[in-house]
Design a protein around this motif. Structure first.
Motif, PDB file in Angstrom:
ATOM      1  N   PHE A 159       0.831  -1.213   0.000  1.00 22.49           N
ATOM      2  CA  PHE A 159       0.000   0.000   0.000  1.00 22.49           C
ATOM      3  C   PHE A 159       0.858   1.254   0.000  1.00 22.49           C
ATOM      4  O   PHE A 159       0.644   2.173  -0.794  1.00 22.49           O
ATOM      5  N   PHE A 160       1.856   1.295   0.891  1.00 22.86           N
ATOM      6  CA  PHE A 160       2.716   2.477   0.958  1.00 22.86           C
ATOM      7  C   PHE A 160       3.561   2.626  -0.310  1.00 22.86           C
ATOM      8  O   PHE A 160       3.795   3.744  -0.779  1.00 22.86           O
ATOM      9  N   VAL A 161       4.017   1.508  -0.868  1.00 22.19           N
ATOM     10  CA  VAL A 161       4.795   1.576  -2.110  1.00 22.19           C
ATOM     11  C   VAL A 161       3.937   2.144  -3.240  1.00 22.19           C
ATOM     12  O   VAL A 161       4.383   3.013  -4.011  1.00 22.19           O
ATOM     13  N   ASN A 162       2.695   1.685  -3.351  1.00 26.41           N
ATOM     14  CA  ASN A 162       1.806   2.201  -4.395  1.00 26.41           C
ATOM     15  C   ASN A 162       1.478   3.674  -4.179  1.00 26.41           C
ATOM     16  O   ASN A 162       1.407   4.453  -5.139  1.00 26.41           O
ATOM     17  N   ARG A 163       1.294   4.054  -2.920  1.00 24.53           N
ATOM     18  CA  ARG A 163       1.038   5.473  -2.639  1.00 24.53           C
ATOM     19  C   ARG A 163       2.235   6.334  -3.027  1.00 24.53           C
ATOM     20  O   ARG A 163       2.074   7.428  -3.595  1.00 24.53           O
ATOM     21  N   MET A 164       3.423   5.845  -2.746  1.00 21.25           N
ATOM     22  CA  MET A 164       4.627   6.591  -3.107  1.00 21.25           C
ATOM     23  C   MET A 164       4.768   6.690  -4.624  1.00 21.25           C
ATOM     24  O   MET A 164       5.185   7.725  -5.154  1.00 21.25           O
ATOM     25  N   ARG A 165       4.416   5.618  -5.331  1.00 20.84           N
ATOM     26  CA  ARG A 165       4.499   5.661  -6.794  1.00 20.84           C
ATOM     27  C   ARG A 165       3.476   6.636  -7.373  1.00 20.84           C
ATOM     28  O   ARG A 165       3.776   7.369  -8.326  1.00 20.84           O
ATOM     29  N   HIS A 166       2.256   6.653  -6.817  1.00 20.39           N
ATOM     30  CA  HIS A 166       1.254   7.630  -7.271  1.00 20.39           C
ATOM     31  C   HIS A 166       1.716   9.050  -6.978  1.00 20.39           C
ATOM     32  O   HIS A 166       1.510   9.969  -7.794  1.00 20.39           O
ATOM     33  N   LEU A 167       2.323   9.241  -5.813  1.00 22.55           N
ATOM     34  CA  LEU A 167       2.852  10.557  -5.476  1.00 22.55           C
ATOM     35  C   LEU A 167       3.963  10.963  -6.448  1.00 22.55           C
ATOM     36  O   LEU A 167       4.045  12.130  -6.857  1.00 22.55           O
ATOM     37  N   ALA A 168       4.794  10.006  -6.825  1.00 27.23           N
ATOM     38  CA  ALA A 168       5.847  10.290  -7.807  1.00 27.23           C
ATOM     39  C   ALA A 168       5.257  10.664  -9.159  1.00 27.23           C
ATOM     40  O   ALA A 168       5.767  11.558  -9.847  1.00 27.23           O
ATOM     41  N   ASP A 169       4.166  10.009  -9.548  1.00 26.87           N
ATOM     42  CA  ASP A 169       3.515  10.354 -10.819  1.00 26.87           C
ATOM     43  C   ASP A 169       2.970  11.779 -10.802  1.00 26.87           C
ATOM     44  O   ASP A 169       3.016  12.479 -11.814  1.00 26.87           O
ATOM     45  N   ARG A 170       2.462  12.215  -9.642  1.00 24.95           N
ATOM     46  CA  ARG A 170       1.935  13.576  -9.555  1.00 24.95           C
ATOM     47  C   ARG A 170       3.051  14.612  -9.629  1.00 24.95           C
ATOM     48  O   ARG A 170       2.838  15.720 -10.114  1.00 24.95           O
ATOM     49  N   HIS A 171       4.251  14.254  -9.148  1.00 28.12           N
ATOM     50  CA  HIS A 171       5.377  15.186  -9.187  1.00 28.12           C
ATOM     51  C   HIS A 171       6.162  15.101 -10.492  1.00 28.12           C
ATOM     52  O   HIS A 171       7.106  15.873 -10.680  1.00 28.12           O
ATOM     53  N   ALA A 172       5.787  14.163 -11.370  1.00 28.76           N
ATOM     54  CA  ALA A 172       6.605  13.910 -12.563  1.00 28.76           C
ATOM     55  C   ALA A 172       6.716  15.129 -13.463  1.00 28.76           C
ATOM     56  O   ALA A 172       7.781  15.423 -14.012  1.00 28.76           O
ATOM     57  N   SER A 173       5.624  15.874 -13.627  1.00 29.82           N
ATOM     58  CA  SER A 173       5.651  17.017 -14.546  1.00 29.82           C
ATOM     59  C   SER A 173       6.236  18.269 -13.901  1.00 29.82           C
ATOM     60  O   SER A 173       7.022  18.988 -14.531  1.00 29.82           O
ATOM     61  N   GLY A 174       5.909  18.517 -12.653  1.00 30.16           N
ATOM     62  CA  GLY A 174       6.378  19.740 -12.012  1.00 30.16           C
ATOM     63  C   GLY A 174       7.753  19.652 -11.396  1.00 30.16           C
ATOM     64  O   GLY A 174       8.537  20.601 -11.467  1.00 30.16           O
ATOM     65  N   ARG A 220      14.622  30.043 -28.583  1.00 29.94           N
ATOM     66  CA  ARG A 220      14.377  30.068 -27.143  1.00 29.94           C
ATOM     67  C   ARG A 220      13.043  30.738 -26.802  1.00 29.94           C
ATOM     68  O   ARG A 220      12.352  30.331 -25.861  1.00 29.94           O
ATOM     69  N   ASN A 221      12.650  31.767 -27.575  1.00 31.17           N
ATOM     70  CA  ASN A 221      11.402  32.485 -27.322  1.00 31.17           C
ATOM     71  C   ASN A 221      10.206  31.885 -28.048  1.00 31.17           C
ATOM     72  O   ASN A 221       9.089  32.390 -27.891  1.00 31.17           O
ATOM     73  N   ASP A 222      10.428  30.848 -28.832  1.00 30.83           N
ATOM     74  CA  ASP A 222       9.317  30.191 -29.520  1.00 30.83           C
ATOM     75  C   ASP A 222       8.368  29.595 -28.475  1.00 30.83           C
ATOM     76  O   ASP A 222       8.815  28.982 -27.501  1.00 30.83           O
ATOM     77  N   PRO A 223       7.038  29.769 -28.641  1.00 34.99           N
ATOM     78  CA  PRO A 223       6.100  29.230 -27.649  1.00 34.99           C
ATOM     79  C   PRO A 223       6.258  27.734 -27.416  1.00 34.99           C
ATOM     80  O   PRO A 223       5.989  27.244 -26.310  1.00 34.99           O
ATOM     81  N   ALA A 224       6.710  27.006 -28.450  1.00 36.26           N
ATOM     82  CA  ALA A 224       6.865  25.559 -28.295  1.00 36.26           C
ATOM     83  C   ALA A 224       8.040  25.195 -27.398  1.00 36.26           C
ATOM     84  O   ALA A 224       8.093  24.086 -26.851  1.00 36.26           O
ATOM     85  N   PHE A 225       9.015  26.111 -27.251  1.00 38.26           N
ATOM     86  CA  PHE A 225      10.216  25.809 -26.480  1.00 38.26           C
ATOM     87  C   PHE A 225      10.442  26.771 -25.319  1.00 38.26           C
ATOM     88  O   PHE A 225      11.474  26.686 -24.651  1.00 38.26           O
ATOM     89  N   LYS A 226       9.493  27.670 -25.091  1.00 37.95           N
ATOM     90  CA  LYS A 226       9.695  28.659 -24.038  1.00 37.95           C
ATOM     91  C   LYS A 226       9.762  28.014 -22.655  1.00 37.95           C
ATOM     92  O   LYS A 226      10.488  28.481 -21.763  1.00 37.95           O
ATOM     93  N   GLU A 227       9.024  26.916 -22.462  1.00 30.86           N
ATOM     94  CA  GLU A 227       9.054  26.218 -21.189  1.00 30.86           C
ATOM     95  C   GLU A 227      10.170  25.192 -21.121  1.00 30.86           C
ATOM     96  O   GLU A 227      10.475  24.665 -20.048  1.00 30.86           O
ATOM     97  N   VAL A 228      10.770  24.879 -22.274  1.00 40.93           N
ATOM     98  CA  VAL A 228      11.865  23.904 -22.311  1.00 40.93           C
ATOM     99  C   VAL A 228      13.183  24.565 -21.950  1.00 40.93           C
ATOM    100  O   VAL A 228      13.954  24.065 -21.128  1.00 40.93           O
ATOM    101  N   ALA A 229      13.467  25.715 -22.575  1.00 43.36           N
ATOM    102  CA  ALA A 229      14.702  26.444 -22.292  1.00 43.36           C
ATOM    103  C   ALA A 229      14.569  27.200 -20.974  1.00 43.36           C
ATOM    104  O   ALA A 229      13.558  27.853 -20.718  1.00 43.36           O
ATOM    105  N   VAL A 230      15.608  27.121 -20.148  1.00 49.04           N
ATOM    106  CA  VAL A 230      15.576  27.776 -18.834  1.00 49.04           C
ATOM    107  C   VAL A 230      16.501  28.984 -18.775  1.00 49.04           C
ATOM    108  O   VAL A 230      16.565  29.655 -17.740  1.00 49.04           O
ATOM    109  N   ALA A 231      17.213  29.278 -19.861  1.00 49.59           N
ATOM    110  CA  ALA A 231      18.110  30.437 -19.895  1.00 49.59           C
ATOM    111  C   ALA A 231      18.312  30.849 -21.344  1.00 49.59           C
ATOM    112  O   ALA A 231      18.047  30.077 -22.281  1.00 49.59           O
TER     113      ALA A 231
END
Length: 293
Positions: free
Chosen positions: A57-72, A228-239
């Motif tokens: 149960f705890f392992v599955n909860r941790m994996r679900h929590l990891a999935d929620r953090h995957a994008s951010g 770098r300023n293209d909308p498709a890559f604006k969130e990809v490039a960090v500098a």
């Protein structure tokens, strides 16, 4: 003659009595096991099953929590997945060991001597198979120092790939071809983590020496900034992109490096777009590409 004929009958009667006595003892021992040891065994198995389900149960909860953090927060997601894998392996091993000790105790096998023998065997293993303990010790330091996590792209023992699983003994790595490698942690001397914090997308452009360097630098800077300023890559490039200048001269070939700091594991797409736009910009401005001398 009578005594000779009677002897076999006595042997048969004695054998029947012995067999009946054995059956009686088995029946008595079976009843004692059913009344005394079987309920204990059932309780132990039920508790072990409940503990295993709790760990799951705890392992599955941790994996679900990891999935929620995957994008951010990918790094946090990898750390949680690694802890889940270690918790699963360690928890199941401890539960299995405790159940084995209790079952052996109910069967009348002295567990004290068994544990003492295990200690002696452990000393022997420590002297004769030190690599196993080195694997576990190195695995502990990998986790404590957070060198890499499940899902990271790393270079370990001259192998590059994505970490599929991480335990105290070994690291499982899968490369771009799909090959799965099992690397003992004791063989990991140097770790190159390609997924930590950010990646650098670097493009090396070679131009003929007849081109004006200032013009080439202006075009490369403008093109890289547009990507770098293209909308498709604006969130990809960090500098913002970095075009430091002329990097090398070989005959009539001049090398200009272009680098953009991007999010982890996301440099391939932005490099493809940068190559396409550089070719278009050079064609529009009549800048010849460099050729090998």
């Amino acid at each position: 003659m009578f005594l000779f004929m009677l002897a076999p009958q006595d042997d048969i009667s004695q054998a029947d009595a012995t067999f009946a006595d054995v059956l009686h003892h088995w029946h008595r021992d079976g009843l004692a096991f059913v009344h005394t040891d079987l309920p204990k065994l059932i309780v132990i198995l039920v508790i072990a099953f409940a503990l295993a389900r709790t760990v799951s149960f705890f392992v599955n909860r941790m994996r679900h929590l990891a999935d929620r953090h995957a994008s951010g927060n990918p790094q946090r997601s990898s750390e949680i997945r690694t802890l889940a894998a270690v918790l699963r392996a360690t928890g199941y091993s401890l539960i299995g060991f405790v159940v084995l000790v209790h079952v052996l105790s109910m069967l009348g096998i002295p567990t004290t001597s068994l544990l003492a023998s295990a200690g002696v065997v452990g000393v022997g293993i420590g002297l004769g198979a030190q690599s196993l303990f080195k694997d576990m010790l190195n695995g502990i330091f990998i986790l404590i120092e957070n060198q890499y996590n499940v899902g990271d792209t790393v270079k370990l023992a001259a192998l590059t790939g994505t970490v599929q699983d991480l335990t105290l003994r070994l690291t499982t790595l899968r490369d771009g071809d799909g090959t799965l490698y099992f690397i003992p942690n004791s063989q990991i001397a140097t770790v190159s983590n390609l997924s930590r914090d950010f990646s650098v997308a670097t493009l090396t452009v070679t131009v003929d020496a007849s081109a004006d360097p200032d013009k080439v630098l202006r075009i490369l800077s403008a093109t890289a900034l547009a990507v770098r300023n293209d909308p498709a890559f604006k969130e990809v490039a960090v500098a913002d992109p970095d075009v430091p200048g002329v990097d090398a001269i070989s005959g009539r070939v001049v090398t200009y490096p272009v680098s953009i700091r991007v999010r982890i594991n996301q440099k391939d797409a932005i490099l493809r777009e940068l190559r396409r736009r550089v070719l278009q910009a050079f064609e529009e401005n009549a800048i010849p590409l460099g050729t090998d001398p």
